[in-house]
Design a protein around this motif. Structure first.
Motif, PDB file in Angstrom:
ATOM      1  N   PRO A 109      38.879  30.889  44.849  1.00  0.00           N
ATOM      2  CA  PRO A 109      38.769  32.175  45.531  1.00  0.00           C
ATOM      3  C   PRO A 109      38.892  32.013  47.040  1.00  0.00           C
ATOM      4  O   PRO A 109      38.497  30.998  47.609  1.00  0.00           O
ATOM      5  CB  PRO A 109      37.375  32.665  45.131  1.00  0.00           C
ATOM      6  N   SER A 110      39.428  33.032  47.687  1.00  0.00           N
ATOM      7  CA  SER A 110      39.639  32.982  49.137  1.00  0.00           C
ATOM      8  C   SER A 110      38.366  33.266  49.927  1.00  0.00           C
ATOM      9  O   SER A 110      38.365  33.102  51.151  1.00  0.00           O
ATOM     10  CB  SER A 110      40.718  33.993  49.533  1.00  0.00           C
ATOM     11  N   ASN A 111      37.296  33.691  49.242  1.00  0.00           N
ATOM     12  CA  ASN A 111      36.076  34.094  49.962  1.00  0.00           C
ATOM     13  C   ASN A 111      34.910  33.143  49.736  1.00  0.00           C
ATOM     14  O   ASN A 111      33.755  33.567  49.684  1.00  0.00           O
ATOM     15  CB  ASN A 111      35.678  35.512  49.561  1.00  0.00           C
ATOM     16  N   LEU A 112      35.188  31.841  49.598  1.00  0.00           N
ATOM     17  CA  LEU A 112      34.106  30.875  49.395  1.00  0.00           C
ATOM     18  C   LEU A 112      33.104  30.916  50.542  1.00  0.00           C
ATOM     19  O   LEU A 112      31.886  30.872  50.318  1.00  0.00           O
ATOM     20  CB  LEU A 112      34.667  29.462  49.245  1.00  0.00           C
ATOM     21  N   GLU A 113      33.594  30.967  51.771  1.00  0.00           N
ATOM     22  CA  GLU A 113      32.684  30.985  52.935  1.00  0.00           C
ATOM     23  C   GLU A 113      31.793  32.215  52.887  1.00  0.00           C
ATOM     24  O   GLU A 113      30.585  32.136  53.166  1.00  0.00           O
ATOM     25  CB  GLU A 113      33.500  30.966  54.233  1.00  0.00           C
ATOM     26  N   GLU A 114      32.367  33.344  52.529  1.00  0.00           N
ATOM     27  CA  GLU A 114      31.593  34.589  52.442  1.00  0.00           C
ATOM     28  C   GLU A 114      30.513  34.482  51.373  1.00  0.00           C
ATOM     29  O   GLU A 114      29.361  34.887  51.597  1.00  0.00           O
ATOM     30  CB  GLU A 114      32.537  35.742  52.118  1.00  0.00           C
ATOM     31  N   MET A 115      30.875  33.941  50.209  1.00  0.00           N
ATOM     32  CA  MET A 115      29.894  33.787  49.127  1.00  0.00           C
ATOM     33  C   MET A 115      28.799  32.805  49.521  1.00  0.00           C
ATOM     34  O   MET A 115      27.619  33.011  49.221  1.00  0.00           O
ATOM     35  CB  MET A 115      30.584  33.297  47.854  1.00  0.00           C
TER      36      MET A 115
END
Length: 266
Positions: free
Chosen positions: A237-243
């Protein structure tokens, strides 16, 4: 051969009870007095031989997590969660050291997409006398963004997921610290089941070992991507940092020393 194959006995498989889809069906784990093949108990935690040994040549065991049929790991008190994981890991280690098996799998199925058949919370252990252990996992499956670390146990999000999307890893420096392992498993399951960005009703937990080193993976389960099923392409997923930031903000701020139940109440 560079794959592991196991023979599934379909005649036995047809006899297995199922109450995830057919929720009106009776639950065999709700009647502990009628259970057979019990190996050990710790209060309402029960380890027993699996009555439906569907995998030819393997020894299968069931670990019933408690007496509450509609509960799950996020609902457990810290004390119960600690006892459960310590109990399961102790028997997993005992089976691995018995000399009977090349590999012992320790895992949990929960929900419609998990591969499970019984709703009552339970885990499974399967001992294989013959299995190519080098094919079971790669150490890179557990590399990724660190969410938290405590007492030498690291919680992270996979940068190289085994299947795809948001997989949580628990990697202890010392496998004897089962309390922190249990706490991080409980947090991972709570996040997926109660704090995730979309409705989720299924997950798996997998335990792995490389000698005495232990690795744990908690996977959300959806309808599996055709890219993975057909071509073994794992989706990151492109939102690992967000998660990662979201998990930290929920569980690891100034309330880090509180229990999961304390954090939920705030």
């Amino acid at each position: 051969m560079d794959i592991n194959l196991a023979l599934f006995n379909t005649n036995i498989g047809r006899q297995k009870p199922e109450n995830i889809v057919h929720s009106e069906a009776a639950c065999p784990f709700c009647e502990p007095d009628k259970l057979t093949g019990i190996i050990e108990t710790d209060g309402d935690i029960i380890l027993l031989k699996n009555k439906y040994n569907v995998l030819e040549g393997a020894d299968q065991f069931v670990l019933i997590e408690g007496s509450e049929c509609w509960a799950d790991m996020p609902d457990y008190t810290p004390e119960h969660m600690h006892r459960l994981i310590a109990f399961g890991m102790r028997h997993w280690a005992r089976l691995r050291r018995s000399g009977k098996y090349e590999a012992v799998l320790f895992f949990k199925n929960y929900g419609h997409y998990s591969g499970g058949t019984i709703r009552h919370p339970h885990m499974q252990l399967v001992g294989f006398p013959h299995l190519q252990t080098q094919l079971l996992f790669r150490r890179s499956d557990f590399e990724g963004l660190k969410v938290a670390e405590k007492d030498g146990v690291t919680l992270s999000l996979s940068a190289e997921p085994r299947v795809g999307f948001w997989e949580l890893n628990i990697v202890p420096r010392d496998a004897s610290d089962t309390d922190t392992i249990a706490d991080y498993i409980q947090i991972a399951v709570d996040f997926l089941m109660h704090r995730f960005h979309r409705r989720l009703d299924s997950y798996n937990i997998f335990f792995y070992n490389d000698g005495e080193e232990i690795f744990v993976k908690v996977l959300p389960r959806f309808a599996t991507s055709p890219m993975f099923v057909g071509y073994n392409i794992r989706l990151v997923p492109s939102n690992l940092e967000e998660m990662c930031a979201r998990i930290r903000s929920i569980y690891f701020t100034d309330r880090e020393n509180g229990s999961l139940h304390d954090r939920r109440a705030k």
